[in-house]
Design a protein around this motif. Structure first.
Motif, short mmCIF file in Angstrom:
data_model
loop_
_atom_site.label_atom_id
_atom_site.label_comp_id
_atom_site.label_asym_id
_atom_site.label_seq_id
_atom_site.Cartn_x
_atom_site.Cartn_y
_atom_site.Cartn_z
N UNK A 10 -1.85 -1.06 0.09
CA UNK A 10 -0.48 -0.70 0.45
C UNK A 10 0.57 -1.60 -0.18
N UNK A 11 0.31 -2.92 -0.29
CA UNK A 11 1.32 -3.82 -0.84
C UNK A 11 1.49 -3.66 -2.35
N UNK A 12 0.51 -3.03 -2.98
CA UNK A 12 0.57 -2.87 -4.45
C UNK A 12 0.84 -1.44 -4.87
N UNK A 13 1.31 -0.61 -3.95
CA UNK A 13 1.38 0.81 -4.24
C UNK A 13 2.33 1.13 -5.38
N UNK A 14 3.43 0.37 -5.50
CA UNK A 14 4.36 0.67 -6.60
C UNK A 14 3.71 0.40 -7.95
N UNK A 15 2.85 -0.65 -7.99
CA UNK A 15 2.12 -0.94 -9.23
C UNK A 15 1.16 0.19 -9.55
N UNK A 95 3.31 4.50 2.21
CA UNK A 95 4.25 3.39 2.30
C UNK A 95 4.19 2.65 3.63
N UNK A 96 3.63 3.28 4.70
CA UNK A 96 3.66 2.63 6.01
C UNK A 96 2.31 2.05 6.42
N UNK A 97 1.29 2.19 5.57
CA UNK A 97 -0.03 1.71 5.92
C UNK A 97 -0.07 0.20 6.07
N UNK A 98 -0.72 -0.27 7.14
CA UNK A 98 -0.91 -1.70 7.34
C UNK A 98 -2.38 -1.94 7.69
N UNK A 99 -2.81 -3.19 7.53
CA UNK A 99 -4.19 -3.53 7.85
C UNK A 99 -4.45 -3.29 9.33
N UNK A 100 -5.53 -2.61 9.69
CA UNK A 100 -5.79 -2.33 11.10
C UNK A 100 -6.24 -3.58 11.85
#
Length: 410
Positions: A10-15, A95-100
């Protein structure tokens, strides 16, 4: 739990999006078209056109493909191109996914989780960062099912209308509110005949009598009508409406995979041997208390999740957990000889029969607890049996399975 690169997606999605725009047509477009259309060359029938159209929907452009020793083709597909994101309502998950938040274990019960090993990457093959492995579907896979609408779906005792021919040996917990389940299962290679299948798994179920059942399921199965072989394969499944929709693995939009190391639908190796070494997989389904989504972990690998939006009753909680085995067989007169588990009855015990051990459930505070009030159920115990027990090392456990047709099972 070890750190997984999958959880950084999720944190690298723009890449990843930029990477896709720059490179995915170069890597994939020609091979993708050839793999999905050459088998149909010259065939202009309506049915073949429908199959081709369906293949284009579920086989995505890939960055890399890996040929497994069992003949499977594993495509490394960019994260955001996986089937789930064909659904407009799930695109926001990128864009809203976070580590569970993993379920908490009581200190005295915490143990090791057996790693999942699969044939496609046993020799060190891997998918690049930012991609996920997806087993490629062929025209032959669909043709074997004789139905495009039913491809990827499961025939179940909860079908509407019910599908006959299902037999189970399960331990079931049906009193309470459940937010997940965990078990460790040993893996076998049961003999499966004809159009039958044999499965060992966990069911997490929300069932209100007046409404279609919702389930998420995970385990291993042998299903030659789908995979053309008798190898045990890891699977995940979901349905929001009594098995009328939903599907296995990534064969329709729904499940969102984040892990590059495990391929749903791919064969498991090594497998247990009778009176020999036992090989296991640890399976966990749980409802993340923050997002409300249903997550899946296999061994120490967090695989991905079923978004809560896919479901009705399961949006909230489950009210039933099942552990054990199932065989489906078309009625042909005498009982099928398709095996469940190891093909041996549960009273043969460890090293000879299939088991599910360390049976646990997730409570509303996101703690793993041993199951209680386990009810045993088998339609035909002389065909496929079940028994249970408890020990300090294994907690609550079941042995289950059998050979099917035998002098006492006609």
């Amino acid at each position: 739990m070890k750190t997984n690169s999958c959880l950084e997606i999720p944190s690298n999605i723009s890449v990843l999006v930029l990477f896709s725009l720059l490179f995915s047509p170069i890597f994939s477009s020609m091979n993708f078209r050839e793999e999905n259309e050459t088998t149909m060359a010259g065939n202009k029938s309506k049915n073949m056109k429908l199959i081709n159209d369906h293949l284009r929907k579920i086989n995505k452009p890939f960055v890399k493909s890996i040929k497994s020793p069992d003949g499977d083709i594993i495509d490394c597909v960019l994260f955001h191109l996986q089937p789930a994101f064909d659904l407009p309502e799930l695109k926001n998950k990128i864009s809203v996914m976070v580590q569970p938040e993993l379920p908490k274990e009581h200190d005295h019960k915490a143990g090791t989780n057996p790693e999942i090993k699969q044939l496609w990457n046993l020799k060190g093959e891997s998918c690049p960062n930012g991609t996920i492995p997806i087993k490629r579907t062929s025209a032959g896979d669909i043709l074997r099912t004789n139905s495009i609408p039913r491809f990827g779906k499961k025939y179940s005792r909860n079908d509407v209308p019910p599908t006959p021919g299902h037999e189970h040996s399960i331990g079931s917990v049906r009193e309470g509110e459940f937010y997940g389940a965990k078990a460790i299962l040993n893996v076998w290679k049961p003999n499966v005949i004809g159009l039958d299948f044999s499965v060992s798994q966990i069911w997490v179920v929300a069932h209100v009598p007046t409404r279609p059942v919702n389930t998420v399921e995970v385990g291993w199965h042998v299903f030659p009508n789908v995979y053309k072989d008798n190898l045990p394969r890891l699977f995940a499944f979901w349905t929001p409406d009594g098995y009328q929709s939903g599907c296995y693995n990534l064969e329709c939009p729904g499940f969102i995979q984040i892990n590059p190391n495990v391929c749903l639908g791919a064969s498991i190796k090594p497998i247990s041997t009778y009176n020999g070494k036992q090989y296991e997989i640890a399976l966990l389904i749980w409802k993340d208390p923050n997002s409300g989504d249903w997550w899946l972990r296999v061994g120490t690998e967090v695989i991905g999740f079923w978004p809560a939006e896919l479901f009705t009753d399961l949006q909230d909680r489950a009210n039933r957990i099942d552990y054990g085995g199932e065989v489906y067989a078309e009625s042909l007169g005498k009982h099928t000889s398709t095996q469940m588990g190891s093909g041996h009855f549960p009273d043969e015990g460890f090293g000879k029969a299939a088991f599910a051990r360390n049976l646990e459930m997730v409570d509303q505070d996101n703690y793993l607890n041993e199951v209680s009030n386990l009810n045993l159920y088998a339609e035909k115990a002389n065909c496929y049996g079940i028994n249970n027990g408890h020990s300090d090392a294994w907690g609550n456990y079941i042995f289950f399975g059998g050979p099917g047709y035998n002098p006492n099972c006609l």
